[in-house]
Scaffold this motif. Structure first.
Motif, PDB file in Angstrom:
ATOM      1  N   MET A  52      15.000 -45.671  -7.674  1.00  0.00           N
ATOM      2  CA  MET A  52      15.606 -44.337  -7.871  1.00  0.00           C
ATOM      3  C   MET A  52      14.889 -43.673  -8.841  1.00  0.00           C
ATOM      4  SD  MET A  52      17.968 -44.224  -5.711  1.00  0.00           S
ATOM      5  CE  MET A  52      18.633 -42.634  -6.134  1.00  0.00           C
ATOM      6  N   GLY A  53      14.390 -44.192  -9.960  1.00  0.00           N
ATOM      7  CA  GLY A  53      13.433 -43.484 -10.987  1.00  0.00           C
ATOM      8  C   GLY A  53      12.222 -43.075 -10.392  1.00  0.00           C
ATOM      9  N   THR A  54      11.619 -43.808  -9.419  1.00  0.00           N
ATOM     10  CA  THR A  54      10.336 -43.487  -8.740  1.00  0.00           C
ATOM     11  C   THR A  54      10.646 -42.373  -7.910  1.00  0.00           C
ATOM     12  OG1 THR A  54       9.621 -46.185  -8.735  1.00  0.00           O
ATOM     13  CG2 THR A  54       8.571 -44.410  -7.234  1.00  0.00           C
ATOM     14  N   LYS A  55      11.722 -42.240  -7.257  1.00  0.00           N
ATOM     15  CA  LYS A  55      12.116 -41.223  -6.278  1.00  0.00           C
ATOM     16  C   LYS A  55      12.015 -39.984  -7.035  1.00  0.00           C
ATOM     17  CE  LYS A  55      16.113 -39.632  -3.316  1.00  0.00           C
ATOM     18  NZ  LYS A  55      16.406 -38.512  -4.161  1.00  0.00           N
ATOM     19  N   HIS A  56      12.914 -39.816  -8.217  1.00  0.00           N
ATOM     20  CA  HIS A  56      12.844 -38.800  -8.976  1.00  0.00           C
ATOM     21  C   HIS A  56      11.325 -38.111  -9.525  1.00  0.00           C
ATOM     22  CE1 HIS A  56      17.227 -38.426  -8.637  1.00  0.00           C
ATOM     23  NE2 HIS A  56      17.351 -39.575  -9.485  1.00  0.00           N
ATOM     24  N   LEU A  57      10.581 -39.152 -10.019  1.00  0.00           N
ATOM     25  CA  LEU A  57       9.356 -38.735 -10.251  1.00  0.00           C
ATOM     26  C   LEU A  57       8.382 -38.429  -9.297  1.00  0.00           C
ATOM     27  CD1 LEU A  57       8.550 -41.685 -13.233  1.00  0.00           C
ATOM     28  CD2 LEU A  57       9.574 -39.298 -13.345  1.00  0.00           C
ATOM     29  N   VAL A  58       8.618 -38.924  -8.126  1.00  0.00           N
ATOM     30  CA  VAL A  58       7.602 -38.486  -7.076  1.00  0.00           C
ATOM     31  C   VAL A  58       8.055 -36.947  -6.695  1.00  0.00           C
ATOM     32  CG1 VAL A  58       7.501 -38.737  -4.389  1.00  0.00           C
ATOM     33  CG2 VAL A  58       7.264 -40.598  -6.058  1.00  0.00           C
ATOM     34  N   ALA A 382      19.346 -30.533 -21.782  1.00  0.00           N
ATOM     35  CA  ALA A 382      19.239 -30.617 -20.427  1.00  0.00           C
ATOM     36  C   ALA A 382      18.467 -31.946 -19.982  1.00  0.00           C
ATOM     37  CB  ALA A 382      18.366 -29.652 -19.760  1.00  0.00           C
ATOM     38  N   LEU A 383      17.553 -32.222 -20.577  1.00  0.00           N
ATOM     39  CA  LEU A 383      17.120 -33.558 -20.451  1.00  0.00           C
ATOM     40  C   LEU A 383      17.775 -34.798 -20.686  1.00  0.00           C
ATOM     41  CD1 LEU A 383      14.410 -35.127 -19.851  1.00  0.00           C
ATOM     42  CD2 LEU A 383      13.818 -35.086 -22.462  1.00  0.00           C
ATOM     43  N   VAL A 503      15.419 -27.328 -14.646  1.00  0.00           N
ATOM     44  CA  VAL A 503      15.770 -28.138 -13.687  1.00  0.00           C
ATOM     45  C   VAL A 503      14.884 -29.336 -13.334  1.00  0.00           C
ATOM     46  CG1 VAL A 503      15.893 -28.310 -11.205  1.00  0.00           C
ATOM     47  CG2 VAL A 503      17.025 -25.987 -12.089  1.00  0.00           C
ATOM     48  N   ALA A 504      13.661 -29.164 -13.330  1.00  0.00           N
ATOM     49  CA  ALA A 504      12.641 -30.343 -13.416  1.00  0.00           C
ATOM     50  C   ALA A 504      13.035 -31.424 -14.623  1.00  0.00           C
ATOM     51  CB  ALA A 504      11.313 -29.755 -13.526  1.00  0.00           C
ATOM     52  N   LEU A 505      13.279 -30.694 -15.854  1.00  0.00           N
ATOM     53  CA  LEU A 505      13.450 -31.474 -16.847  1.00  0.00           C
ATOM     54  C   LEU A 505      14.966 -32.452 -16.857  1.00  0.00           C
ATOM     55  CD1 LEU A 505      12.595 -29.165 -20.025  1.00  0.00           C
ATOM     56  CD2 LEU A 505      11.349 -31.165 -19.426  1.00  0.00           C
ATOM     57  N   SER A 506      15.900 -31.856 -16.209  1.00  0.00           N
ATOM     58  CA  SER A 506      17.018 -32.273 -16.077  1.00  0.00           C
ATOM     59  C   SER A 506      17.238 -33.397 -14.938  1.00  0.00           C
ATOM     60  CB  SER A 506      18.264 -31.437 -16.132  1.00  0.00           C
ATOM     61  OG  SER A 506      19.625 -32.097 -15.816  1.00  0.00           O
ATOM     62  N   LEU A 507      17.092 -32.712 -13.723  1.00  0.00           N
ATOM     63  CA  LEU A 507      17.411 -33.331 -12.528  1.00  0.00           C
ATOM     64  C   LEU A 507      16.183 -34.428 -12.021  1.00  0.00           C
ATOM     65  CD1 LEU A 507      19.171 -30.632 -10.699  1.00  0.00           C
ATOM     66  CD2 LEU A 507      20.020 -32.343 -11.829  1.00  0.00           C
ATOM     67  N   GLN A 508      14.887 -34.132 -12.731  1.00  0.00           N
ATOM     68  CA  GLN A 508      13.714 -34.871 -12.014  1.00  0.00           C
ATOM     69  C   GLN A 508      13.317 -36.026 -13.349  1.00  0.00           C
ATOM     70  OE1 GLN A 508      11.443 -32.037 -10.397  1.00  0.00           O
ATOM     71  NE2 GLN A 508      12.728 -31.724  -8.558  1.00  0.00           N
ATOM     72  N   LEU A 509      12.910 -35.319 -14.326  1.00  0.00           N
ATOM     73  CA  LEU A 509      12.422 -36.176 -15.284  1.00  0.00           C
ATOM     74  C   LEU A 509      13.454 -36.809 -16.076  1.00  0.00           C
ATOM     75  CD1 LEU A 509       9.853 -37.010 -16.971  1.00  0.00           C
ATOM     76  CD2 LEU A 509      10.307 -35.164 -18.671  1.00  0.00           C
ATOM     77  N   GLY A 510      14.384 -36.141 -16.309  1.00  0.00           N
ATOM     78  CA  GLY A 510      15.741 -36.861 -17.115  1.00  0.00           C
ATOM     79  C   GLY A 510      16.096 -37.924 -16.063  1.00  0.00           C
ATOM     80  N   ASN A 511      16.636 -37.534 -14.972  1.00  0.00           N
ATOM     81  CA  ASN A 511      17.105 -38.485 -13.973  1.00  0.00           C
ATOM     82  C   ASN A 511      16.172 -39.782 -13.736  1.00  0.00           C
ATOM     83  OD1 ASN A 511      19.510 -37.178 -13.764  1.00  0.00           O
ATOM     84  ND2 ASN A 511      19.254 -36.343 -11.688  1.00  0.00           N
ATOM     85  N   GLY A 512      14.837 -39.453 -13.864  1.00  0.00           N
ATOM     86  CA  GLY A 512      13.915 -40.532 -13.730  1.00  0.00           C
ATOM     87  C   GLY A 512      13.820 -41.624 -14.749  1.00  0.00           C
TER      88      GLY A 512
END
Length: 603
Positions: A52-58, A382-383, A503-512
């Motif tokens: 799941m972390g790879t999915k968010h970072l991609v 957010a992160l 959004v990128a900080l929270s839902l993508q980088l933070g989730n990853g």
């Protein structure tokens, strides 16, 4: 002369709302249940977190690049349609290549479906009649870890050990491949252990030995060269040999990681590309202020998708037509809704404004966030919310399943969270005075911390549902405060770019990052301490955030209309009474002259 094309704003908003509704509904049918499917396949929490972390970072890297390329080559509609088709195909490929470990699925299905048969009978049917009774005992009595995760790997290894043990008893033991054999003609049976030598009965033994000695002495150099070549080949193919020696669980992990990464590459450009095309279309008609009304349909679609999928799957038996596991229904629903979105995407209003450069807009947005201390505090919040939210997104269903919840309880609980999150902007619009965005950030982080702490104490199937109401203040309040902060820090027209940074900080980088860390924490300490650790971290930040906001000076955005009105009022106050009297006297003289001129004209 070429006539200008009329733009129907209501039709554009209706199509955009339908598109967001269907896309969100399709994602919600599968993505919340994806980690639960990984658990049924036998992946550990650490492996699930890495996937799941790879999915968010991609998504973090590929979304802006694909959006920029689609705009540069004017292929937005092609990218949208291709993303829908390829993402549905990738989801089905994930389903097709992973049915080899069907035994964990059957066991998990019986946990979540009280109508299913006993676990032992299903496991025996899938294992077949070749399994020994001891192996069946190991399969039906799998130990449970502290986190509630069934140790599928140990069960499979015990089964393989029992099978190998029974197989060795049924067949004679053969010598190893590198063992030498001595052939004794008198006995007629081979013996293991000596050099490969034949004991002849004739007188030709001496010539044979002499020839053999000459051959061995003459080929010493060739043997040395062959040994060096063999060592080089062993070093070269050492990695391939290590891959062959991997157990089935690691093979499953790497295969899942590759397919999920390809799936995310196909689905990541969809949201940004459609979002930019619609906004530029409305902006060309001077109706960009009505763009925000389409976001509510996405939350409602997510609520319908996750609740409907949970209700549908809970009504099915463990295996549907053709022996397919009922967990596969999530994938089929995702593919069907993606196909249903294609006709709407064909008529979706899109516009290309070549003067807008999204790459420069994102870089400028990053500089704006970095240059404002309050915007930086909002970005850090957010992160951290994304890091803690990944624990909820990835492992909440695992925690619920350990306490007796099935897909119905899971789907309805997540649907309540989506509806409550969509309700906060409506509640905020009814109040004339609300706390500042900084205070709302503190409330949002504290609400998410309370949710995580509550999830560590679940006791029944419906126990998680009451805490989902707090999503109105955790998710809804967080993004409301982010929107207010974007309006404060960004100049007109750049609010969307700044919001995308958050959004990128929270839902993508933070989730990853949270997925990577949360998987290893759940593997080492269990799900309970994962949620408690996330809650403690958020509460510690909530204690520090008001102090940091108080120390940071507030920079207000300049409103030029208010500034102009203030200048006019100050100028009028500074005028003397003599100047006012002179102005009033001149106005009276002008009125009297106009009246006299009108009287002369009448006469």
């Amino acid at each position: 002369m070429k006539r200008t094309k009329q733009i129907d704003i209501r039709r554009a908003l209706a199509l955009a709302g339908a598109f967001n509704f269907l896309c969100s509904c399709a994602r919600a049918c599968l993505l919340p249940f994806l980690t639960l499917y990984f658990r049924q396949l036998g992946l550990s929490p650490a492996m699930t977190g890495v996937v799941m972390g790879t999915k968010h970072l991609v998504s973090l890297v590929w979304s802006p690049v694909a959006n920029l390329l689609s705009k540069h080559y004017d292929k937005r509609r092609v990218v949208i349609n291709g993303s829908l088709v390829c993402s549905a195909a990738a989801a089905l490929v994930l389903l097709l290549v992973l049915p080899t470990d069907a035994r964990p699925q059957a066991a998990s299905c019986n946990v979540s479906d009280p109508r299913g048969g006993p676990t032992q009978s299903l496991g025996e049917d899938l294992l077949g009649s070749s399994v020994a009774p001891s192996a069946r005992t190991h399969t039906s009595t799998a130990p449970v870890s502290q986190s509630g995760v069934t140790s599928t790997t140990k069960t499979l290894s015990d089964t393989k050990t029992a099978l190998h043990h029974n197989h060795n008893h049924s067949r004679p033991q053969l010598p190893p491949l590198n063992a030498s054999v001595v052939v004794n003609n008198s006995a007629g049976e081979p013996e293991v252990g000596g050099s490969f030598m034949q004991h002849p009965t004739t007188s030709s033994a001496a010539p044979v030995r002499s020839k053999r000695s000459k051959f061995s002495s003459g080929s010493e150099e060739q043997l040395g060269e062959r040994k060096t070549e063999e060592e080089e080949n062993e070093r070269r193919f050492d990695f391939l040999g290590s891959l062959k020696a991997m157990d089935p669980q690691h093979w499953l992990f790497f295969l899942t990681l590759i397919i999920v990464s390809a799936w995310e590459c196909a689905s990541a450009p969809l949201e940004w590309t459609a979002d930019d095309g619609l906004y530029e279309y409305l902006d060309s008609a001077d109706a960009s202020d009505r763009y925000c009304s389409t976001g509510v349909w996405g939350l409602l679609g997510a609520a319908c998708g996750v609740g409907g999928a949970g209700l549908l799957v809970s009504r099915l038996s463990c295996f549907v037509a053709g022996g397919v596991s009922r967990s596969a229904v999530h994938f089929y629903c995702y593919a069907a809704l993606a196909a249903a979105t294609l006709p709407v995407a064909a008529y979706l209003p899109l516009y290309l404004n070549k003067k807008r450069c999204r790459a420069n807009g994102l870089l400028k947005a990053v500089r704006l966030v970095r240059g404002s201390p309050r915007a930086l505090l909002c970005a850090i919040t957010a992160l951290l919310a994304g890091v803690a939210g990944s624990a909820v997104d990835n492992f909440l269903l695992w925690q619920m399943q350990d306490h007796g919840s099935n897909e119905l309880h899971m789907g309805m609980s997540l649907a309540v969270a989506q509806v409550s999150q969509a309700a906060f902007p409506l509640l905020a619009g009814r109040f004339s005075k609300l706390p500042s965005s900084g205070q709302v950030l503190v409330v949002a982080a504290a609400s998410l911390g309370l949710q995580c702490f509550y999830y560590s104490f679940l006791w029944g199937p419906w126990a998680a549902a009451p805490a989902q109401v707090l999503s109105c203040f955790s998710g809804g309040a967080l993004w409301w405060a982010v929107r207010v902060q974007c309006e404060d820090v960004a100049p007109p027209g750049a609010e969307r770019s700044v919001r995308r940074v958050y959004v990128a900080l929270s839902l993508q980088l933070g989730n990853g990052l949270g997925s990577f860390a949360g998987g290893f924490v759940a593997q080492r300490f269990g799900l309970t301490w994962l949620f408690r650790g996330a809650a403690v971290g958020l509460m510690a930040w909530c204690a520090c955030l008001p102090l940091l906001q108080w120390r940071v000076p507030r920079r207000r955005r300049i409103n030029y209309s208010r500034l102009l009105a203030a200048d006019l009022s100050e100028a009028s106050d500074s005028e003397s009474d003599q100047e006012r009297d002179w102005l009033e006297k001149a106005m009276d003289d002008d009125r009297s002259s106009n009246n006299n001129y009108g009287r002369r004209m009448n006469h």
